[in-house]
Design a protein around this motif. Structure first.
Motif, PDB file in Angstrom:
ATOM      1  N   UNK A   1       0.822  -0.854   0.397  1.00 12.83           N
ATOM      2  CA  UNK A   1       0.079   0.199  -0.079  1.00 12.83           C
ATOM      3  C   UNK A   1       0.940   1.116  -0.009  1.00 12.83           C
ATOM      4  N   UNK A   2       0.533   2.033   0.836  1.00 18.94           N
ATOM      5  CA  UNK A   2       1.199   3.248   1.214  1.00 18.94           C
ATOM      6  C   UNK A   2       2.677   3.240   1.167  1.00 18.94           C
ATOM      7  N   UNK A   3       3.185   2.113   1.725  1.00 14.57           N
ATOM      8  CA  UNK A   3       4.583   1.895   2.146  1.00 14.57           C
ATOM      9  C   UNK A   3       5.489   1.822   0.842  1.00 14.57           C
ATOM     10  N   UNK A   4       4.506   2.086  -0.173  1.00 17.73           N
ATOM     11  CA  UNK A   4       5.173   1.542  -2.105  1.00 17.73           C
ATOM     12  C   UNK A   4       5.862   2.889  -2.399  1.00 17.73           C
ATOM     13  N   UNK A   5       5.395   4.092  -1.664  1.00 15.42           N
ATOM     14  CA  UNK A   5       6.805   5.300  -2.003  1.00 15.42           C
ATOM     15  C   UNK A   5       7.878   5.012  -1.537  1.00 15.42           C
ATOM     16  N   UNK A   6       8.073   3.739  -0.168  1.00 11.60           N
ATOM     17  CA  UNK A   6       9.481   3.426  -0.066  1.00 11.60           C
ATOM     18  C   UNK A   6       9.934   2.438  -1.179  1.00 11.60           C
ATOM     19  N   UNK A   7       9.196   2.142  -2.320  1.00 11.34           N
ATOM     20  CA  UNK A   7       9.941   1.324  -3.389  1.00 11.34           C
ATOM     21  C   UNK A   7      10.581   2.093  -4.358  1.00 11.34           C
ATOM     22  N   UNK A   8      10.107   3.330  -5.090  1.00 12.58           N
ATOM     23  CA  UNK A   8       9.938   4.498  -5.692  1.00 12.58           C
ATOM     24  C   UNK A   8      11.225   5.239  -4.794  1.00 12.58           C
ATOM     25  N   UNK A   9      11.149   5.537  -4.082  1.00 15.84           N
ATOM     26  CA  UNK A   9      12.815   5.836  -3.595  1.00 15.84           C
ATOM     27  C   UNK A   9      14.194   5.217  -3.540  1.00 15.84           C
ATOM     28  N   UNK A  10      13.717   3.907  -3.376  1.00 15.96           N
ATOM     29  CA  UNK A  10      15.138   2.790  -3.565  1.00 15.96           C
ATOM     30  C   UNK A  10      14.934   2.160  -4.779  1.00 15.96           C
ATOM     31  N   UNK A  11      14.273   2.901  -5.906  1.00 12.90           N
ATOM     32  CA  UNK A  11      14.271   2.495  -7.507  1.00 12.90           C
ATOM     33  C   UNK A  11      15.247   3.857  -7.439  1.00 12.90           C
ATOM     34  N   UNK A  12      14.687   5.369  -7.006  1.00 11.94           N
ATOM     35  CA  UNK A  12      15.639   6.806  -7.692  1.00 11.94           C
ATOM     36  C   UNK A  12      16.555   6.113  -7.400  1.00 11.94           C
ATOM     37  N   UNK A  13      17.844   5.672  -5.905  1.00  9.44           N
ATOM     38  CA  UNK A  13      18.531   5.110  -6.139  1.00  9.44           C
ATOM     39  C   UNK A  13      19.126   4.025  -6.928  1.00  9.44           C
ATOM     40  N   UNK A  14      18.294   3.486  -7.322  1.00  7.25           N
ATOM     41  CA  UNK A  14      18.737   2.046  -8.572  1.00  7.25           C
ATOM     42  C   UNK A  14      18.777   2.336  -9.699  1.00  7.25           C
ATOM     43  N   UNK A  15      18.952   3.837 -10.210  1.00  7.05           N
ATOM     44  CA  UNK A  15      18.223   4.451 -11.866  1.00  7.05           C
ATOM     45  C   UNK A  15      19.583   3.707 -12.524  1.00  7.05           C
ATOM     46  N   UNK A  16      20.294   3.621 -11.700  1.00  7.26           N
ATOM     47  CA  UNK A  16      21.757   3.944 -13.579  1.00  7.26           C
ATOM     48  C   UNK A  16      21.814   2.479 -13.231  1.00  7.26           C
ATOM     49  N   UNK A  17      20.852   1.693 -12.455  1.00  6.91           N
ATOM     50  CA  UNK A  17      21.456   0.086 -12.452  1.00  6.91           C
ATOM     51  C   UNK A  17      21.247  -0.209 -13.164  1.00  6.91           C
ATOM     52  N   UNK A  18      21.383  -0.855 -14.678  1.00  6.28           N
ATOM     53  CA  UNK A  18      20.487  -0.984 -15.895  1.00  6.28           C
ATOM     54  C   UNK A  18      19.797  -2.606 -15.470  1.00  6.28           C
ATOM     55  N   UNK A  19      18.229  -2.850 -15.169  1.00  7.74           N
ATOM     56  CA  UNK A  19      17.325  -3.850 -15.188  1.00  7.74           C
ATOM     57  C   UNK A  19      16.571  -4.783 -15.985  1.00  7.74           C
ATOM     58  N   UNK A  20      16.780  -5.934 -16.308  1.00  8.26           N
ATOM     59  CA  UNK A  20      16.773  -7.147 -17.133  1.00  8.26           C
ATOM     60  C   UNK A  20      15.317  -7.249 -17.047  1.00  8.26           C
ATOM     61  N   UNK A  21      14.873  -6.919 -15.750  1.00  4.40           N
ATOM     62  CA  UNK A  21      12.992  -7.780 -15.313  1.00  4.40           C
ATOM     63  C   UNK A  21      12.879  -6.815 -14.079  1.00  4.40           C
ATOM     64  N   UNK A  22      11.617  -6.720 -14.289  1.00  4.84           N
ATOM     65  CA  UNK A  22      11.234  -6.313 -12.594  1.00  4.84           C
ATOM     66  C   UNK A  22       9.574  -7.033 -12.414  1.00  4.84           C
ATOM     67  N   UNK A  23       8.955  -7.450 -10.969  1.00  9.09           N
ATOM     68  CA  UNK A  23       8.265  -7.921 -11.196  1.00  9.09           C
ATOM     69  C   UNK A  23       7.971  -7.294 -10.111  1.00  9.09           C
ATOM     70  N   UNK A  24       6.466  -7.405  -9.534  1.00 14.69           N
ATOM     71  CA  UNK A  24       6.125  -6.910  -8.774  1.00 14.69           C
ATOM     72  C   UNK A  24       3.853  -7.409  -8.548  1.00 14.69           C
ATOM     73  N   UNK A  25       3.649  -7.213  -7.115  1.00 19.16           N
ATOM     74  CA  UNK A  25       3.098  -7.660  -6.580  1.00 19.16           C
ATOM     75  C   UNK A  25       1.766  -6.202  -5.752  1.00 19.16           C
ATOM     76  N   UNK A  26       0.684  -5.975  -6.184  1.00 17.78           N
ATOM     77  CA  UNK A  26       0.107  -4.578  -5.719  1.00 17.78           C
ATOM     78  C   UNK A  26       0.215  -4.185  -5.621  1.00 17.78           C
ATOM     79  N   UNK A  27       0.590  -3.063  -4.896  1.00 20.69           N
ATOM     80  CA  UNK A  27       1.671  -1.674  -5.128  1.00 20.69           C
ATOM     81  C   UNK A  27       2.904  -1.477  -5.866  1.00 20.69           C
ATOM     82  N   UNK A  28       3.311  -2.950  -5.458  1.00 15.03           N
ATOM     83  CA  UNK A  28       4.732  -2.942  -6.444  1.00 15.03           C
ATOM     84  C   UNK A  28       4.252  -3.401  -7.610  1.00 15.03           C
ATOM     85  N   UNK A  29       3.006  -3.736  -8.052  1.00 11.21           N
ATOM     86  CA  UNK A  29       3.274  -3.976  -9.803  1.00 11.21           C
ATOM     87  C   UNK A  29       3.057  -3.300 -10.128  1.00 11.21           C
ATOM     88  N   UNK A  30       2.391  -2.023  -9.170  1.00  6.95           N
ATOM     89  CA  UNK A  30       2.123  -0.031 -10.138  1.00  6.95           C
ATOM     90  C   UNK A  30       3.397   0.267 -10.125  1.00  6.95           C
TER      91      UNK A  30
END
Length: 375
Positions: free
Chosen positions: A13-42
């Motif tokens: 749920x609302x804690x998903x903003x933590x994932x968005x911030x984590x991706x901001x720090x990870x954005x320089x790393x190329x990703x091959x695959x993203x998988x999610x459930x619920x807010x993680x899917x969004x």
């Protein structure tokens, strides 16, 4: 061959903003695959459905839109003494009035439409996703995208994967249709609920599908929103929050332990086969036994949201702008520290399975609410 990188976004749920911030720090790393459930899917859709240069901006646009901003901006310093009560009040406000760009309460007499009823209407989320996610890019781009959902009538857990089918907005919404708040979503004639009803993390699905190229090491970033570790509850409210943390974090630990054990058994099986005479090693029976036992080296990086002192069991449906910014900053800080931890590690051995888990301490203190600026 180059290393593969995957990221798993779990529900929360609302804690998903933590994932968005984590991706901001990870954005320089190329990703091959993203998988999610619920807010993680969004969050996963916002990443896979945008060009690299626009991903963080569209994540931020989404979380700014779905966070509740007060007409008067609160100063974190004066609400600090009553922060827990404040957050609970904000959660109740969102539950009563809805969250802009996400969901709106149905009229009381409209809770039971056909198909299965719900308290909230998620058509605002559909409009938000169609605006911020390029579904043609999500389907035709190089990044693999997978989200989990549960068939309401059969009870079967399934994954919608852009390597196997064309993904639309309904697939993402189905993964986040948590009852009874949100109603089931129809996909190809079947009705689906939130995948978190069966598993709140897509880690098992990812681990099952990373074995195609055992010579290519895999790094999996598992971004968790509930921590397995916690203190002994002192009140009923503490107990409700602790129960939620344990329930939603347990699947990650189970899957990672199972994957580690499978890697260990495969390595032992190959060691045992090498003790056989050469002729027996080349026999059809032994080759059949060793089929599928060649695992890639896997590094599982746990990035875990850890509760703040004032958080309560409403934290996953408390959508205030203040909390959203705190979660975002915490995710960015934790991912940055996790990447530093990863950089200090040597190359994994062939077939090795290792888990890295950054534990913040006093030397890596997160910013306090008074240090957080709000637009």
């Amino acid at each position: 061959m180059a290393q593969r990188r995957c990221s798993c976004f779990r529900g929360g749920g609302a804690l998903g903003a933590y994932q968005a911030g984590a991706y901001e720090a990870l954005a320089s790393q190329p990703l091959d695959w993203v998988a999610g459930i619920s807010i993680g899917a969004i969050n996963a859709a916002l990443i896979a459905g945008n060009r690299p240069a626009r991903r963080v901006a569209h994540l931020r646009a989404f979380w700014e839109r779905v966070s509740l901003a007060l007409p008067v901006r609160p100063d974190p310093r004066w609400i600090a003494p009553v922060r827990g009560w404040w957050d609970d009040a904000m959660a109740l406000w969102g539950a009563a009035t809805g969250v802009p760009g996400f969901f709106a309460p149905r009229p009381a007499l409209a809770w039971w439409p056909t198909p299965p009823g719900s308290f909230y209407d998620t058509r605002p989320l559909r409009e938000t996703l169609l605006e911020l996610v390029d579904f043609d890019l999500l389907n035709d781009g190089p990044m693999r995208f997978s989200v989990g959902a549960v068939d309401v009538q059969s009870g079967n857990f399934t994954y919608f994967d852009n390597r196997h089918e064309r993904i639309g907005v309904e697939h993402v919404m189905a993964s986040g249709a948590l009852p009874p708040g949100f109603g089931a979503v129809q996909v190809d004639g079947r009705w689906y609920w939130d995948g978190g009803l069966v598993s709140n993390t897509p880690l098992a699905y990812v681990m099952e599908h990373v074995h195609g190229h055992p010579e290519r090491p895999v790094t999996v970033f598992q971004i968790d929103l509930f921590s397995a570790r916690g203190s002994l509850p002192q009140t009923l409210a503490d107990a409700a929050e602790r129960e939620k943390d344990i329930r939603y974090s347990s699947r990650t630990r189970f899957v990672s332990d199972l994957a580690r054990e499978r890697h260990a058994w495969h390595r032992r099986l190959k060691q045992l086969a090498r003790l056989l005479p050469e002729a027996q090693q080349q026999s059809r029976e032994v080759r059949e036994l060793l089929k599928g036992a060649s695992d890639p080296a896997v590094t599982l990086v746990h990035v875990i949201h850890r509760r703040k002192a004032w958080e309560t069991q409403t934290k996953d449906y408390e959508f205030s702008r203040l909390s959203m910014h705190e979660h975002w900053l915490a995710g960015s800080a934790d991912m940055t520290a996790s990447l530093q931890l990863l950089a200090r590690q040597g190359a994994p051995e062939p077939g090795e399975f290792r888990v890295l888990d950054h534990h913040p301490d006093a030397s890596m203190a997160r910013r306090t609410p008074s240090e957080i600026s709000q637009p």
